[in-house]
Scaffold this motif. Structure first.
Motif, mmCIF file in Angstrom:
data_model
loop_
_atom_site.group_PDB
_atom_site.id
_atom_site.type_symbol
_atom_site.label_atom_id
_atom_site.label_comp_id
_atom_site.label_asym_id
_atom_site.label_seq_id
_atom_site.Cartn_x
_atom_site.Cartn_y
_atom_site.Cartn_z
ATOM 1 N N ARG A 100 0.838 -1.200 0.000
ATOM 2 C CA ARG A 100 0.000 0.000 0.000
ATOM 3 C C ARG A 100 0.872 1.250 0.000
ATOM 4 N NH1 ARG A 100 -1.942 3.969 2.810
ATOM 5 N NH2 ARG A 100 -0.857 3.495 4.731
ATOM 6 N N ARG A 101 1.893 1.257 0.831
ATOM 7 C CA ARG A 101 2.755 2.443 0.935
ATOM 8 C C ARG A 101 3.641 2.624 -0.299
ATOM 9 N NH1 ARG A 101 3.877 3.969 7.128
ATOM 10 N NH2 ARG A 101 1.905 3.259 7.963
ATOM 11 N N VAL A 102 4.049 1.533 -0.912
ATOM 12 C CA VAL A 102 4.804 1.641 -2.169
ATOM 13 C C VAL A 102 3.906 2.251 -3.241
ATOM 14 C CG1 VAL A 102 5.873 0.322 -4.051
ATOM 15 C CG2 VAL A 102 6.490 -0.162 -1.666
ATOM 16 N N ALA A 103 2.649 1.828 -3.301
ATOM 17 C CA ALA A 103 1.709 2.381 -4.287
ATOM 18 C C ALA A 103 1.505 3.880 -4.056
ATOM 19 C CB ALA A 103 0.378 1.630 -4.224
ATOM 20 N N VAL A 104 1.448 4.314 -2.811
ATOM 21 C CA VAL A 104 1.325 5.745 -2.493
ATOM 22 C C VAL A 104 2.555 6.496 -3.009
ATOM 23 C CG1 VAL A 104 1.314 7.410 -0.575
ATOM 24 C CG2 VAL A 104 -0.229 5.440 -0.529
ATOM 25 N N ALA A 105 3.736 5.943 -2.794
ATOM 26 C CA ALA A 105 4.977 6.577 -3.269
ATOM 27 C C ALA A 105 4.992 6.638 -4.796
ATOM 28 C CB ALA A 105 6.194 5.817 -2.747
ATOM 29 N N GLU A 106 4.575 5.571 -5.459
ATOM 30 C CA GLU A 106 4.546 5.554 -6.928
ATOM 31 C C GLU A 106 3.608 6.634 -7.461
ATOM 32 O OE1 GLU A 106 3.374 1.504 -7.607
ATOM 33 O OE2 GLU A 106 5.449 0.827 -7.804
ATOM 34 N N ARG A 107 2.435 6.769 -6.853
ATOM 35 C CA ARG A 107 1.487 7.810 -7.289
ATOM 36 C C ARG A 107 2.076 9.204 -7.089
ATOM 37 N NH1 ARG A 107 -2.227 4.239 -4.973
ATOM 38 N NH2 ARG A 107 -2.376 5.463 -3.064
ATOM 39 N N ALA A 108 2.780 9.405 -5.990
ATOM 40 C CA ALA A 108 3.385 10.714 -5.724
ATOM 41 C C ALA A 108 4.432 11.047 -6.781
ATOM 42 C CB ALA A 108 4.007 10.743 -4.330
ATOM 43 N N VAL A 109 5.251 10.062 -7.158
ATOM 44 C CA VAL A 109 6.266 10.307 -8.189
ATOM 45 C C VAL A 109 5.576 10.633 -9.512
ATOM 46 C CG1 VAL A 109 8.118 9.241 -9.549
ATOM 47 C CG2 VAL A 109 8.062 8.951 -7.056
ATOM 48 N N ARG A 110 4.580 9.858 -9.897
ATOM 49 C CA ARG A 110 3.863 10.117 -11.160
ATOM 50 C C ARG A 110 3.209 11.503 -11.156
ATOM 51 N NH1 ARG A 110 2.254 4.525 -10.488
ATOM 52 N NH2 ARG A 110 3.472 3.284 -11.951
ATOM 53 N N ARG A 111 2.681 11.899 -10.021
ATOM 54 C CA ARG A 111 1.989 13.186 -9.894
ATOM 55 C C ARG A 111 2.963 14.369 -9.938
ATOM 56 N NH1 ARG A 111 -0.439 11.912 -5.490
ATOM 57 N NH2 ARG A 111 1.041 12.853 -4.075
ATOM 58 N N ASN A 112 4.165 14.190 -9.422
ATOM 59 C CA ASN A 112 5.094 15.304 -9.260
ATOM 60 C C ASN A 112 6.160 15.441 -10.331
ATOM 61 O OD1 ASN A 112 4.519 16.752 -6.594
ATOM 62 N ND2 ASN A 112 4.345 14.592 -6.039
ATOM 63 N N ILE A 113 6.443 14.401 -11.068
ATOM 64 C CA ILE A 113 7.509 14.450 -12.080
ATOM 65 C C ILE A 113 6.896 14.694 -13.454
ATOM 66 C CG2 ILE A 113 9.362 13.153 -13.199
ATOM 67 C CD1 ILE A 113 10.000 14.114 -10.341
ATOM 68 N N ARG A 114 7.433 15.686 -14.141
ATOM 69 C CA ARG A 114 6.883 16.103 -15.431
ATOM 70 C C ARG A 114 7.817 15.814 -16.608
ATOM 71 N NH1 ARG A 114 5.807 19.224 -11.378
ATOM 72 N NH2 ARG A 114 3.715 19.871 -10.894
ATOM 73 N N VAL A 115 8.888 15.086 -16.369
ATOM 74 C CA VAL A 115 9.837 14.739 -17.434
ATOM 75 C C VAL A 115 9.934 13.211 -17.502
ATOM 76 C CG1 VAL A 115 11.150 16.891 -17.196
ATOM 77 C CG2 VAL A 115 11.843 14.871 -15.887
ATOM 78 N N PRO A 116 10.353 12.682 -18.650
ATOM 79 C CA PRO A 116 10.481 11.224 -18.766
ATOM 80 C C PRO A 116 11.581 10.682 -17.844
ATOM 81 C CG PRO A 116 10.546 12.268 -20.939
ATOM 82 C CD PRO A 116 10.624 13.368 -19.926
ATOM 83 N N LEU A 117 11.306 9.533 -17.269
ATOM 84 C CA LEU A 117 12.272 8.818 -16.430
ATOM 85 C C LEU A 117 12.462 7.426 -17.001
ATOM 86 C CD1 LEU A 117 10.804 9.536 -12.861
ATOM 87 C CD2 LEU A 117 12.756 10.677 -13.909
ATOM 88 N N ASN A 118 13.656 6.869 -16.826
ATOM 89 C CA ASN A 118 13.803 5.453 -17.148
ATOM 90 C C ASN A 118 13.354 4.655 -15.912
ATOM 91 O OD1 ASN A 118 16.063 5.037 -15.360
ATOM 92 N ND2 ASN A 118 17.457 5.770 -16.966
ATOM 93 N N GLN A 119 13.262 3.345 -16.051
ATOM 94 C CA GLN A 119 12.735 2.524 -14.954
ATOM 95 C C GLN A 119 13.590 2.634 -13.693
ATOM 96 O OE1 GLN A 119 9.690 0.748 -15.155
ATOM 97 N NE2 GLN A 119 9.976 0.837 -12.943
ATOM 98 N N SER A 120 14.914 2.669 -13.854
ATOM 99 C CA SER A 120 15.795 2.770 -12.686
ATOM 100 C C SER A 120 15.591 4.089 -11.948
ATOM 101 C CB SER A 120 17.262 2.645 -13.100
ATOM 102 O OG SER A 120 17.507 1.369 -13.616
ATOM 103 N N GLN A 121 15.413 5.170 -12.690
ATOM 104 C CA GLN A 121 15.179 6.474 -12.068
ATOM 105 C C GLN A 121 13.833 6.493 -11.345
ATOM 106 O OE1 GLN A 121 15.662 8.687 -15.681
ATOM 107 N NE2 GLN A 121 17.752 9.313 -15.153
ATOM 108 N N PHE A 122 12.806 5.948 -11.991
ATOM 109 C CA PHE A 122 11.488 5.880 -11.359
ATOM 110 C C PHE A 122 11.560 5.076 -10.063
ATOM 111 C CE2 PHE A 122 7.408 3.730 -10.707
ATOM 112 C CZ PHE A 122 6.554 4.828 -10.602
ATOM 113 N N ASP A 123 12.204 3.920 -10.120
ATOM 114 C CA ASP A 123 12.327 3.064 -8.931
ATOM 115 C C ASP A 123 13.083 3.776 -7.813
ATOM 116 O OD1 ASP A 123 10.995 1.106 -10.385
ATOM 117 O OD2 ASP A 123 12.809 -0.063 -10.791
ATOM 118 N N ALA A 124 14.164 4.475 -8.171
ATOM 119 C CA ALA A 124 14.953 5.193 -7.171
ATOM 120 C C ALA A 124 14.126 6.298 -6.523
ATOM 121 C CB ALA A 124 16.211 5.776 -7.805
#
Length: 139
Positions: free
Chosen positions: A41-65
């Motif tokens: 549940r908490r990982v999903a919250v973090a993933e949503r926050a990253v998607r909501r706040n980042i406006r540039v393309p990320l690779n998978q490693s950057q997204f995970d980090a």
């Protein structure tokens, strides 16, 4: 942090609340399924926050980090790093992540910042995807 220090966590370092655990909290039984469900549940919250706040393309490693950083610091704690990334300053983001190695502790009734040794390696790993891309772009 030791007995009666730090914040109340359970399972895989899941923050229950700021401040030490009560005796009742310490006696509460948890099982693997409870830990796994709350972690997911908490990982999903973090993933949503990253998607909501980042406006540039990320690779998978950057997204995970960034998800790891956000999971650990919360979106507010990661907001400075989001700003660097959105400005396409990946080296700045990496440096910012690397500096996030201190925690607040209370000693003799006073709060102070101390380096948390466990965060040094974690931040090194979280900042690496931003350093690698920067190095590749320079070639």
């Amino acid at each position: 942090m030791g007995k009666n220090k730090g914040h109340c966590t359970w399972g895989a370092g899941i923050l229950a609340h700021r401040g030490v655990c009560t005796p009742e909290e310490l006696s509460k039984k948890v099982n693997v399924e409870m830990v796994d469900q709350e972690f997911e549940r908490r990982v999903a919250v973090a993933e949503r926050a990253v998607r909501r706040n980042i406006r540039v393309p990320l690779n998978q490693s950057q997204f995970d980090a960034l998800c790891s950083l956000t999971y650990n610091t919360g979106p507010t704690g990661a907001s400075g790093t989001y700003g660097y990334i959105n400005a396409n300053d990946l080296a700045g983001a990496a440096d910012n992540i690397s500096r996030m190695i201190k925690v607040t502790v209370k000693e003799k009734g006073k709060k102070k910042l101390v380096i948390a040794p466990g965060l040094i390696k974690r931040r090194e790993e979280e900042s690496a995807p931003f350093r690698v891309k920067q190095a590749r772009a320079a070639k």
